[in-house]
Every structure is written in C-alpha cells, then in structure tokens.
Write a protein that holds these residues in place. Structure first.
Motif, PDB file in Angstrom:
ATOM      1  N   CYS A  69      -3.326   6.809   3.855  1.00 18.51           N
ATOM      2  CA  CYS A  69      -3.201   8.004   4.702  1.00 18.51           C
ATOM      3  C   CYS A  69      -3.373   7.663   6.185  1.00 18.51           C
ATOM      4  CB  CYS A  69      -4.210   9.062   4.285  1.00 18.51           C
ATOM      5  SG  CYS A  69      -5.822   8.429   3.873  1.00 18.51           S
TER       6      CYS A  69
ATOM      7  N   ARG B  83     -15.948   7.376   8.552  1.00 19.77           N
ATOM      8  CA  ARG B  83     -15.961   8.637   7.818  1.00 19.77           C
ATOM      9  C   ARG B  83     -16.739   9.671   8.635  1.00 19.77           C
ATOM     10  NH1 ARG B  83     -12.494   9.330   4.170  1.00 19.77           N
ATOM     11  NH2 ARG B  83     -13.169   7.608   2.866  1.00 19.77           N
TER      12      ARG B  83
ATOM     13  N   HIS C 177      -7.358  13.696   9.217  1.00 19.58           N
ATOM     14  CA  HIS C 177      -7.813  12.424   9.800  1.00 19.58           C
ATOM     15  C   HIS C 177      -7.421  12.392  11.278  1.00 19.58           C
ATOM     16  CE1 HIS C 177      -8.972  11.019   5.959  1.00 19.58           C
ATOM     17  NE2 HIS C 177      -8.048  10.079   5.735  1.00 19.58           N
TER      18      HIS C 177
HETATM   19  C1  2RA Z   1      -9.807   7.507   2.594  1.00 18.81           C
HETATM   20  N1  2RA Z   1      -7.738   6.365   3.167  1.00 18.81           N
HETATM   21  O1  2RA Z   1      -9.607   8.232   3.565  1.00 18.81           O
HETATM   22  C2  2RA Z   1      -8.781   6.486   2.152  1.00 18.81           C
HETATM   23  C3  2RA Z   1      -8.207   6.833   0.800  1.00 18.81           C
HETATM   24  N2  2RA Z   1      -7.562   8.076   0.772  1.00 18.81           N
HETATM   25  O2  2RA Z   1     -10.835   7.565   1.897  1.00 18.81           O
END
Ligand code: 2RA
Length: 340
Positions: A130, A236, A243
């Motif tokens: 992604c 994260r 994103h």
């Molecule tokens: C994530 N790109 O964002 C990785 C898997 N989708 O966790």
C-alpha cells in the motif's frame, strides 16, 4: 458479456473493499463469488445492493472463472493461487508473496500498464504494498519529466494496514485512556499505539531497516525504474484509515515547484490540493473512501540542486490495495480478455 470473478479473502478489510469497488465501478461481471477460509464459511458480505454468502476456499474449484482477486495472507496465497492459475483463472494477488518474482508482473496501472503483457508466465499478477502504490503514482510523472535520482520517504501508516484487530486495539486503547480501569495493553503492536507512534512495520532486517522499508525500495525499482535510489522510514500512527508520506525527491535535471505542481495536476490518479495557507493540504481523515492519491505541500528543496518536497496521502485500503487490484482487473479485461 462480462467476467466470472472470485474475491478470495472476502471477509477481510481489503476483500470487502474489493467487492465495494467492483460494484462502485460497475466492473462487468457475469458471475461473482465471495470465497473465504472455512472459519468464515457462510459469512454474508455485500456486493453493491446484493448479499453474497462466502464459499469455502478449501474446496472451491477455480475452473471456468476468469479472474480471482486474492486478499489473503502469503501462506494461503501460496497454497491456493497456483491452483487458480493452473485452472486458467488469472490471480491478482494482494499479498507480498509474488511481488519480487521476476516472472510475475507488479503493476500500478497509472504507472506501468505495459507490464500486463507478462501475465501469462504464471497467470499471476502482483499488487504492490500500500505504501508503495500511492508513492509511485506521484513519482512516475515527475520521473518522466526530470528523471529521479533519489527518494527519501517517511511514512505515517494507519492501523488498518495491520488488519481488523489493530483497528480494535487503537479504538479500545484510546477509550481506555479516558475510562479508569479500562486500560488495554499492547498486543497487535509491541508498544502502545494510542496517542503514540511506532517506528517499526513488519520485521527487522540485518541492516537495521524493516521489511516494510525494504518493500518500498524494491517495489519502486521494479515498478518505476531500477536506477532510482530509495530510502524509507515507515512509521505506524494512531490513524484508522489513510497512509501519509513525506517525500523528498532529487532529480537529474532541474524541476521547479510550479512545473512539478502542473505535472501532478495532470497526472492520472492524482489530486493536487496545495494552498500555502492553514488547511490548504490533505490529511488522512479526508482521503478515506476516495480513489485519489492526494498531493500537497509541493515545494523546492533548496538544500540540493534539483530537489522537491511533497506530502502524499491516500486511502490504504483503496489505492493501496483493493482499488489497485480492481484497476489491474480492468486492465486485464481491456487488454487481454477484450470482452465486456
Ligand atoms: C501495513 N503496508 O501498512 C502494510 C501492510 N498492509 O501494515
């Protein structure tokens, strides 16, 4: 005349989005089936205004089916994708299993549609990670104009990239911060994600980078140009969907910010929202449900000769996964099956 389409992993976040987008884009289907693991057998999922009852992947026969969109983990993909391919059904795989296989095309239709020609080698086409997909949509038109030497990218990735349990963890941990005695310990992630950021996605590699960062490097080279140097830091963040990426680009030739903005405004799949004022840029909550790769904060990087900085946001379940897979299916239908 349409296609017979299977969505494999239909009960997961990405599988459900695949069904939503196939319906939204009125993909020409003669027949559609939702397939899932035995533990999800019988679960009902939506396809437009229809409801599908999932079939068992373990016993599903792919013979006579045209396209199978796979949204399952690498282990299940490894077991079932070859069966589908051998039955003559094109597999479009969202897992990372086949992305780096030289015999398998890795495609972002706005960037390298010509790669569809390689579909027949294994009857498998890979969907990119992604965080790669949204970035290369922005890089490609700029690379065509001024040839990119190097990309430095920092990502701010939402928890939906980790699946449904991660969404629940963020929600419950956040609630737990306000309700005494309701604290929720980290389980999906190694540390608290509510009101926090975690500089670690996927496993650590020997050189200290993570596999998510390695994917962005390897996939950008395969999709756009193997000469482009990429370095990534993947983080994260406590966002449910969407994103974001801060991207620094160094070019072989000079490209000023106005020309870069004009190029991006015309680029397929890109929406430029870029005003140098409060709120004149896109944030993740505004991209959810949209198809576009949004670009903001386009500006010269005056610390190098030919540098541009920009901000890139997209719905990771859509352009980052389900939409890109459906676009590959559309490309396959137009260019190869030529029916519908
Ligand atoms: C994530 N790109 O964002 C990785 C898997 N989708 O966790």
């Amino acid at each position: 005349m349409g296609y017979k389409v299977a969505v494999v992993g239909a009960t997961g976040n990405v599988g459900r989005e695949m069904l939503n987008i196939l319906a939204e884009r009125q993909f020409p289907v003669d027949q559609i089936v939702a397939v899932a693991s035995r533990r999800s057998l019988g679960t009902q999922v939506s396809f437009g205004d229809k409801t599908l009852t999932t079939k068992d992947l373990d016993t599903f026969d792919f013979s006579g089916w045209d396209i199978a969109l796979f949204a399952v983990g690498s282990e299940a993909t490894k077991k079932y994708a070859p069966l589908a391919a051998r039955a003559g059904c094109l597999v479009i795989d969202n897992s990372s299993l086949y992305r780096y296989d030289p015999a398998v095309p890795l495609i972002v239709p706005e960037v390298n549609p010509e790669a569809i020609k390689g579909y027949a080698k294994k009857m498998i086409i890979a969907n990119p990670n992604c965080s790669t997909a949204q970035m290369v949509v922005a890089l490609k038109p700029l690379h065509d104009r001024a040839r990119i030497k190097r990309v430095v990218v920092s990502t701010y990735q939402s928890v939906s990239g980790s699946g449904k349990d991660a969404i629940d963890e963020l929600w419950n941990q956040t609630k737990g911060m306000y309700v005494p005695g309701q604290e929720v310990a980290p389980s999906v992630y190694p540390k608290q994600i509510a009101f926090n950021v975690i500089p670690h996605i996927d496993v650590f590699l020997e050189d200290g980078s993570t596999k998510e960062e390695w994917k962005m490097v390897a996939e950008t080279k395969k999709i756009v140009d193997k000469s482009i140097k990429v370095t990534a830091t993947c983080v994260r963040v406590p966002v449910f969907v969407g994103h974001s990426e801060a991207i620094n680009i160094e070019f072989e030739e000079h490209l000023d910010e106005d020309e870069a903005r004009d190029i991006l405004r015309e680029a397929p799949g890109v929406m430029v929202i870029d005003k140098r004022e409060s709120g004149g840029y896109v944030t993740p909550v505004e991209c959810v449900g949209d198809y576009a790769t949004f670009i903001s904060r386009i500006r010269q990087d005056s610390t190098i000769d030919n540098g541009i900085n920009l901000w890139c946001v997209s719905d990771n379940l859509r352009k980052g996964a389900a939409l890109n897979a459906v676009q590959i299916a559309e490309l396959y239908g137009r260019e190869i099956l030529k029916k519908g």
